[in-house]
Design a protein around this motif. Structure first.
Motif, mmCIF file in Angstrom:
data_model
loop_
_atom_site.group_PDB
_atom_site.id
_atom_site.type_symbol
_atom_site.label_atom_id
_atom_site.label_comp_id
_atom_site.label_asym_id
_atom_site.label_seq_id
_atom_site.Cartn_x
_atom_site.Cartn_y
_atom_site.Cartn_z
ATOM 1 N N ASP A 150 0.823 -1.208 0.000
ATOM 2 C CA ASP A 150 0.000 0.000 0.000
ATOM 3 C C ASP A 150 0.860 1.264 0.000
ATOM 4 O O ASP A 150 0.502 2.264 -0.630
ATOM 5 C CB ASP A 150 -0.953 -0.005 1.199
ATOM 6 C CG ASP A 150 -2.093 -0.997 1.040
ATOM 7 O OD1 ASP A 150 -2.328 -1.451 -0.096
ATOM 8 O OD2 ASP A 150 -2.740 -1.335 2.051
ATOM 9 N N ASP A 153 2.030 1.648 -3.498
ATOM 10 C CA ASP A 153 0.906 2.125 -4.310
ATOM 11 C C ASP A 153 0.760 3.644 -4.187
ATOM 12 O O ASP A 153 0.562 4.354 -5.186
ATOM 13 C CB ASP A 153 -0.375 1.428 -3.849
ATOM 14 C CG ASP A 153 -1.395 1.278 -4.965
ATOM 15 O OD1 ASP A 153 -0.990 1.055 -6.124
ATOM 16 O OD2 ASP A 153 -2.603 1.385 -4.674
ATOM 17 N N HIS A 203 5.723 -2.432 -9.724
ATOM 18 C CA HIS A 203 4.320 -2.129 -9.453
ATOM 19 C C HIS A 203 3.491 -2.253 -10.729
ATOM 20 O O HIS A 203 2.395 -2.854 -10.725
ATOM 21 C CB HIS A 203 4.202 -0.715 -8.880
ATOM 22 C CG HIS A 203 2.805 -0.292 -8.562
ATOM 23 N ND1 HIS A 203 1.968 0.284 -9.503
ATOM 24 C CD2 HIS A 203 2.072 -0.366 -7.414
ATOM 25 C CE1 HIS A 203 0.803 0.554 -8.954
ATOM 26 N NE2 HIS A 203 0.841 0.172 -7.691
ATOM 27 N N VAL A 208 0.159 -4.802 -11.352
ATOM 28 C CA VAL A 208 -1.233 -4.358 -11.469
ATOM 29 C C VAL A 208 -1.802 -4.509 -12.870
ATOM 30 O O VAL A 208 -3.025 -4.447 -13.044
ATOM 31 C CB VAL A 208 -1.396 -2.888 -11.015
ATOM 32 C CG1 VAL A 208 -0.940 -2.719 -9.584
ATOM 33 C CG2 VAL A 208 -0.632 -1.937 -11.940
#
Length: 588
Positions: free
Chosen positions: A385, A388, A404, A408
């Motif tokens: 998180d 993110d 990342h 995703v």
């Protein structure tokens, strides 16, 4: 080939391998560089044996080429990711801990995996299909695109007939290559593990599987081909003669005594031994990139030997990065044949696909790592998180941005994600406290941010469901949170004046601070205020003993609320219990 802009993600291991693979692909098909030639399809490969549960260590065999293939695809190249299902391998042992399987499955040892019955109660036709199905479902959830190839279908359809006959004609050349390593078996191999095929491991452990791996040598000579018996279906066979001109092959079975002579040019019930089979497939499929486990760096390993044998089939060895093992928190190395190991499906029950993809993307293949099924999963989610958020505000490092991005999304688009990704540890605490009552869970989660409450629990899904599954399946019963039904009268009566005052300060501030941030400020602020400091004082402004006072205050609250010294984060616990019940349990 049209010139395609190279990815800007040039700082991570995936991009570097993609560069190498594209360069090698163009080297093998130089004419494709011109505008009037078709661009070559880049072939990357994985091999999986459905001999038992396909575990998270095996997943690295897939994720490494998947990530490289996806990067190449993002650059506009055509890519084919092959997953070769080694379902025509022999059934070696009965895995422990597989539901619906007992000792009677031992009678099938030696048969092809596709000839072994599926576990009792399985809807699938055989052993191999049972374990393949779970992996295929997990790969779909992870966004992995691939072309699956059944080796049973390839061998029994005669697809490899010319390759088999070619290997038999050149068996002397193959034997000479293998002979270079047969006298170099080091005792250290006992410590190795082979994720692609465990025949070498068994050979190193003294189980007599060496002949199955290299082929059989005897008075009739060396043969790189192993028939499955026409009577008992097992591979406990020995080739006793072979004629190159007629392709007549005679074999006998040591398991049942059966013997027959067949024409190999028409016979489809057998396969090349592993160290010949693998390089044959490299040449047959034109594989440019395929990873392999750490044991392949040893002398005589399948990858090293295959690099010499592949030339016999007119092919080239692929780029083959070594990958390290994947562990599980609190567990030893994984083995499908031993059973009882976590699979991708098990991981996806408790974590979102993005997190699992990230764990494989952020580490170079030669770096080992662990996947957490214990409390560590909460820390991993916190780390994810934070990443993110950094990516969103532009403060993340380039390599982290690349990892990342690979987690995703794929070249085909974004993976489905949770609309409101609340902290995993908070969701786990709420799921723990509410014990499946969704209306209570929604009430608590809505109180986390009163200015922007959840309208429905679906906004927190699937992350909420993953956290609830983790609580229900991986947290021991004695660590689950059970809120007291009645106040602890004896403890309340025994409190000194300072402890009573701390509870009063908390109770007086509940209503005005009823949110996650507000209660966090309140519970940490009570000991500060009691010591004569402002509730807003920072740690640098406070003496060390304030931390001790805070720990004592937290322990008191846990005892009064859940009869333990520790528990979920107090702000979350207070929200879960509710103001009215908190007041009752704290003696208001």
């Amino acid at each position: 080939m049209p010139i395609v802009a190279q990815s800007t993600e040039t700082t991570d291991w995936v991009s570097r391998f993609a560069d190498e693979v594209i360069e090698e692909s163009e080297r093998r098909a130089p004419g494709a560089k011109t505008s009037d030639a078709a661009a070559p399809v880049v072939v990357v490969a994985s091999g999986l044996s459905p001999s038992g549960p396909i575990h998270l260590g095996n997943l690295r065999e897939v994720m490494t080429p998947h990530l490289v293939a996806d990067e190449i695809r993002r650059r506009g190249h055509q890519v084919r990711h092959l997953i070769s299902w080694d379902d025509y391998d022999r059934y070696r042992k009965v895995p422990a801990g597989v539901p619906g399987v007992d000792e009677s499955w031992a009678e099938h040892i030696g048969k092809p995996l596709t000839s072994v019955p599926a576990p009792k109660g399985s809807p699938h036709p055989n052993w191999a299909e049972h374990f393949k199905a779970a992996m295929v479902e997990s790969l779909a959830e992870l966004g992995v695109e691939f072309d699956g190839i059944s080796q049973t279908e390839q061998y029994t359809s005669g697809a490899y007939r010319e390759q088999i006959l070619h290997a038999m004609r050149h068996r002397g050349d193959i034997d000479a290559i293998l002979a270079q390593y047969r006298t170099k078996k080091a005792p250290a191999k006992k410590q190795q593990q082979k994720p692609v095929d465990d025949a070498e491991l068994e050979a190193a452990e003294g189980s007599g599987a060496a002949a199955e791996d290299d082929g059989s040598s005897g008075s009739a000579g060396y043969f790189p081909y192993k028939p499955y018996c026409g009577n008992c279906e097992k591979d406990l066979t020995t080739v006793t003669s072979y004629d190159d001109d007629s392709t007549e092959l005679t074999y006998s079975c040591t398991a049942c005594g059966f013997s027959e002579t067949v024409r190999l040019s028409e016979f489809n019930r057998g396969k090349l031994v592993w160290k010949v089979d693998w390089p044959m497939r490299w040449a047959y499929e034109g594989v440019i990139f395929e990873p392999s486990g750490v044991d392949h760096s040893s002398p005589g390993s399948s990858f090293q030997v295959g690099g010499q044998i592949v030339g016999i089939f007119g092919g080239k060895q692929p780029i083959g990065p070594m990958y390290a093992f994947v562990g599980i928190s609190g567990m030893a190395k994984m083995s499908s044949s031993k059973g009882g190991v976590p699979t991708p499906a098990d991981a996806l029950k408790i974590m979102e696909p993005q997190l699992l993809r990230w764990l494989y993307a952020r580490r170079r293949p030669n770096q080992s790592f662990k996947i957490a099924f214990d409390q560590e999963i909460q820390r991993l989610y916190d780390e994810w998180d934070r990443l993110d958020a950094k990516v969103a505000d532009g403060s993340a490092l380039p390599a982290d941005v690349a990892a990342h991005s690979r987690a995703v999304r794929t070249a085909s688009g974004e993976l489905p994600r949770t609309p409101r990704p609340l902290p995993y540890r908070t969701l786990a605490s709420v799921a723990d406290i509410t014990a499946g009552h969704e209306d209570q869970a929604l009430r608590i989660l809505s109180d986390l941010d009163p200015a922007n409450p959840l309208g429905t629990l679906d906004e927190a899904r699937p992350r909420y469901d993953k956290a609830e599954a983790w609580i229900n399946t991986h947290v021991p019963a004695d660590q689950r949170t059970i809120v007291r039904d009645e106040p602890d009268g004896e403890l309340l009566k025994s409190l000194d004046e300072q402890a009573r005052q701390s509870l009063r300060l908390l109770l007086d501030g509940l209503a005005a601070n009823w949110s996650l941030d507000g209660l966090t400020h309140l519970v940490y602020g009570v000991p500060k205020v009691q010591a004569g400091f402002s509730a807003d004082a920072t740690p640098k402004e406070l003496p060390p003993e304030i931390k001790t006072a805070q720990r004592s205050f937290f322990a008191l609250l846990y005892q009064l609320l859940v009869s333990r010294d520790t528990g979920p984060r107090l702000p979350t616990l207070l929200l879960a219990v509710g103001q009215e019940r908190v007041r009752a349990l704290l003696g208001d």
